[in-house]
Design a protein around this motif. Sequence first.
Motif, PDB file in Angstrom:
ATOM      1  N   SER A  30       0.824  -1.207   0.000  1.00  0.00           N
ATOM      2  CA  SER A  30       0.000   0.000   0.000  1.00  0.00           C
ATOM      3  C   SER A  30       0.865   1.265   0.000  1.00  0.00           C
ATOM      4  CB  SER A  30      -0.929  -0.012   1.223  1.00  0.00           C
ATOM      5  OG  SER A  30      -1.704   1.160   1.278  1.00  0.00           O
ATOM      6  N   LEU A  31       1.923   1.272   0.806  1.00  0.00           N
ATOM      7  CA  LEU A  31       2.808   2.443   0.903  1.00  0.00           C
ATOM      8  C   LEU A  31       3.525   2.736  -0.416  1.00  0.00           C
ATOM      9  CD1 LEU A  31       4.391   1.844   4.441  1.00  0.00           C
ATOM     10  CD2 LEU A  31       2.891   3.729   3.830  1.00  0.00           C
ATOM     11  N   PHE A  32       3.828   1.706  -1.177  1.00  0.00           N
ATOM     12  CA  PHE A  32       4.563   1.898  -2.435  1.00  0.00           C
ATOM     13  C   PHE A  32       3.653   2.124  -3.646  1.00  0.00           C
ATOM     14  CE2 PHE A  32       8.427   0.073  -0.406  1.00  0.00           C
ATOM     15  CZ  PHE A  32       9.344   1.011  -0.850  1.00  0.00           C
ATOM     16  N   ASN A  33       2.322   1.831  -3.495  1.00  0.00           N
ATOM     17  CA  ASN A  33       1.453   1.890  -4.671  1.00  0.00           C
ATOM     18  C   ASN A  33       0.218   2.788  -4.546  1.00  0.00           C
ATOM     19  OD1 ASN A  33       2.821  -0.141  -6.441  1.00  0.00           O
ATOM     20  ND2 ASN A  33       2.397  -1.481  -4.698  1.00  0.00           N
ATOM     21  N   ASP A  34      -0.358   2.907  -3.341  1.00  0.00           N
ATOM     22  CA  ASP A  34      -1.603   3.676  -3.187  1.00  0.00           C
ATOM     23  C   ASP A  34      -1.321   5.169  -3.014  1.00  0.00           C
ATOM     24  OD1 ASP A  34      -3.018   1.312  -3.347  1.00  0.00           O
ATOM     25  OD2 ASP A  34      -3.123   1.033  -1.174  1.00  0.00           O
TER      26      ASP A  34
ATOM     27  N   VAL B 147      17.629   7.154  -2.585  1.00  0.00           N
ATOM     28  CA  VAL B 147      16.240   6.931  -2.157  1.00  0.00           C
ATOM     29  C   VAL B 147      16.211   6.136  -0.855  1.00  0.00           C
ATOM     30  CG1 VAL B 147      14.030   5.843  -2.760  1.00  0.00           C
ATOM     31  CG2 VAL B 147      15.362   7.031  -4.520  1.00  0.00           C
ATOM     32  N   LEU B 148      17.009   5.072  -0.798  1.00  0.00           N
ATOM     33  CA  LEU B 148      17.058   4.228   0.398  1.00  0.00           C
ATOM     34  C   LEU B 148      17.550   5.030   1.607  1.00  0.00           C
ATOM     35  CD1 LEU B 148      16.744   1.374   1.599  1.00  0.00           C
ATOM     36  CD2 LEU B 148      19.103   0.897   0.940  1.00  0.00           C
TER      37      LEU B 148
ATOM     38  N   GLN C 117       2.216  10.353  13.416  1.00  0.00           N
ATOM     39  CA  GLN C 117       3.445   9.714  12.948  1.00  0.00           C
ATOM     40  C   GLN C 117       3.163   8.735  11.805  1.00  0.00           C
ATOM     41  OE1 GLN C 117       6.252  11.000  13.845  1.00  0.00           O
ATOM     42  NE2 GLN C 117       5.113  12.285  15.286  1.00  0.00           N
ATOM     43  N   GLY C 118       1.962   8.139  11.822  1.00  0.00           N
ATOM     44  CA  GLY C 118       1.533   7.279  10.711  1.00  0.00           C
ATOM     45  C   GLY C 118       1.433   8.075   9.418  1.00  0.00           C
ATOM     46  N   ALA C 119       0.861   9.289   9.514  1.00  0.00           N
ATOM     47  CA  ALA C 119       0.770  10.176   8.350  1.00  0.00           C
ATOM     48  C   ALA C 119       2.168  10.568   7.869  1.00  0.00           C
ATOM     49  CB  ALA C 119      -0.033  11.426   8.721  1.00  0.00           C
ATOM     50  N   SER C 120       3.062  10.806   8.829  1.00  0.00           N
ATOM     51  CA  SER C 120       4.453  11.148   8.489  1.00  0.00           C
ATOM     52  C   SER C 120       5.137   9.993   7.761  1.00  0.00           C
ATOM     53  CB  SER C 120       5.218  11.497   9.772  1.00  0.00           C
ATOM     54  OG  SER C 120       6.547  11.826   9.486  1.00  0.00           O
ATOM     55  N   LEU C 121       4.841   8.752   8.196  1.00  0.00           N
ATOM     56  CA  LEU C 121       5.424   7.560   7.558  1.00  0.00           C
ATOM     57  C   LEU C 121       4.965   7.442   6.110  1.00  0.00           C
ATOM     58  CD1 LEU C 121       7.033   4.876   7.791  1.00  0.00           C
ATOM     59  CD2 LEU C 121       4.947   3.798   8.629  1.00  0.00           C
ATOM     60  N   VAL C 122       3.654   7.668   5.886  1.00  0.00           N
ATOM     61  CA  VAL C 122       3.122   7.629   4.520  1.00  0.00           C
ATOM     62  C   VAL C 122       3.793   8.716   3.670  1.00  0.00           C
ATOM     63  CG1 VAL C 122       1.050   7.861   3.074  1.00  0.00           C
ATOM     64  CG2 VAL C 122       0.902   6.675   5.271  1.00  0.00           C
TER      65      VAL C 122
ATOM     66  N   LYS D  25       7.304  10.563  -0.757  1.00  0.00           N
ATOM     67  CA  LYS D  25       8.488  11.322  -1.189  1.00  0.00           C
ATOM     68  C   LYS D  25       9.493  10.389  -1.879  1.00  0.00           C
ATOM     69  CE  LYS D  25      12.133  14.308   0.658  1.00  0.00           C
ATOM     70  NZ  LYS D  25      12.822  14.760   1.889  1.00  0.00           N
ATOM     71  N   ALA D  26       9.688   9.178  -1.306  1.00  0.00           N
ATOM     72  CA  ALA D  26      10.616   8.195  -1.886  1.00  0.00           C
ATOM     73  C   ALA D  26      10.147   7.764  -3.281  1.00  0.00           C
ATOM     74  CB  ALA D  26      10.725   6.985  -0.966  1.00  0.00           C
ATOM     75  N   ARG D  27       8.830   7.574  -3.431  1.00  0.00           N
ATOM     76  CA  ARG D  27       8.277   7.192  -4.731  1.00  0.00           C
ATOM     77  C   ARG D  27       8.523   8.292  -5.771  1.00  0.00           C
ATOM     78  NH1 ARG D  27       2.388   5.550  -2.659  1.00  0.00           N
ATOM     79  NH2 ARG D  27       1.794   6.268  -4.746  1.00  0.00           N
ATOM     80  N   HIS D  28       8.395   9.543  -5.328  1.00  0.00           N
ATOM     81  CA  HIS D  28       8.645  10.673  -6.220  1.00  0.00           C
ATOM     82  C   HIS D  28      10.117  10.706  -6.659  1.00  0.00           C
ATOM     83  CE1 HIS D  28       8.368  14.653  -7.973  1.00  0.00           C
ATOM     84  NE2 HIS D  28       9.366  15.075  -7.192  1.00  0.00           N
ATOM     85  N   LEU D  29      11.014  10.437  -5.717  1.00  0.00           N
ATOM     86  CA  LEU D  29      12.450  10.420  -6.024  1.00  0.00           C
ATOM     87  C   LEU D  29      12.794   9.304  -7.010  1.00  0.00           C
ATOM     88  CD1 LEU D  29      14.006  11.066  -2.468  1.00  0.00           C
ATOM     89  CD2 LEU D  29      14.123  12.602  -4.437  1.00  0.00           C
TER      90      LEU D  29
END
Length: 338
Positions: free
Chosen positions: A252-256, A296-297, A320-325, A330-334
């Motif tokens: 979900s974190l990498f795709n949604d 990215v990592l 903090q959950g929102a911060s994690l998402v 941001k990583a997906r954008h990079l």
Amino acid sequence: DDIPKKKQKKIASSEIQLPFVEKYRPKRLEDLVAHDDIISILTKFIDNDSLPHLLFYGPPGTGKTSTIVAAAKRMYGGSAAYSSMALELNASDARGIDTVRNQIKEFAGTRQLFNKGIKLIILDEADAMTNDAQFALRRIIEKYTKNARFCLICNYVSKIIPALQSRCTRFRFSPLSRDQIRDRLCDVARQEDCNISEGGIEAILSLSGGDMRRVLNLLQSTAMSFETIDETSVYLTSGAPLPSDIDTITNSLFNDDFVKAYENLITMCSTKGYAMADILTDLTTIVTTMKLPSGVLADLLDGMSNIEYRLAYGTDEKIQGASLVGVFIKARHLIQVA
């Protein structure tokens, strides 16, 4: 045969009530499953009557206390002499300067009438002792070396003052390997008639982190809660997130999009009762094994470590959950830019 039935029943019930950790604690040096090099050195020290002051350090559940108690019983030839010749103190309970000056000093300074040889003073969790107590102990170690030996046991050697470290022979107890834990786990499960599956064994090994105490506690609590010890029952008992749920969160974190990923994460935490810190730990393991661009990592792990730091100070888990998402978005954008 001479023991009355009532007494036999009482003995049997007291053995049943013992935690597995105490019931299966190694009683001899030969019973210990790891650290053969340390055991062989200790055995030579005892056989040659040349035991120095000792400092055992390493993570919890790696056999530090069991090793010195087994070594002491070998040195004194049994439990009876051990009880009169050895003083076992948990430094977390009695860690002040008064304990060092009174209890330890009195024990080290007196000689036993019927038992020859040196006395042994075991200070468990010595890293919890105050600095004043450690400085006072330094002088007592020097003064009573003729008839007493000290064994300091701690998790963090950096919390022991250098003056004490230099007076002791240091041994580091590393976390137990999976093979060492597996053999003892299967042995205890067999003796207790636990119905354990291969998945259950692997789950306990994964959650243990090389800590034998945690392995046995998890086995006992799962056996008391479920008839069959499998992967699901072990994770439910421990409260750790199920691997399948962590895979769902990662996907979900990498795709949604942000809203859906956040909803999935918070719903999973609230319905399953997962702690955000536990999810972070498992996500870190998954992320570090993925083939991501180095930049990215690095950015992803930096963001996750900041969230973990904030959680440790009791901040709101939903924020903090929102911060994690946000860190993953941001990583997906990079990744797309790269």
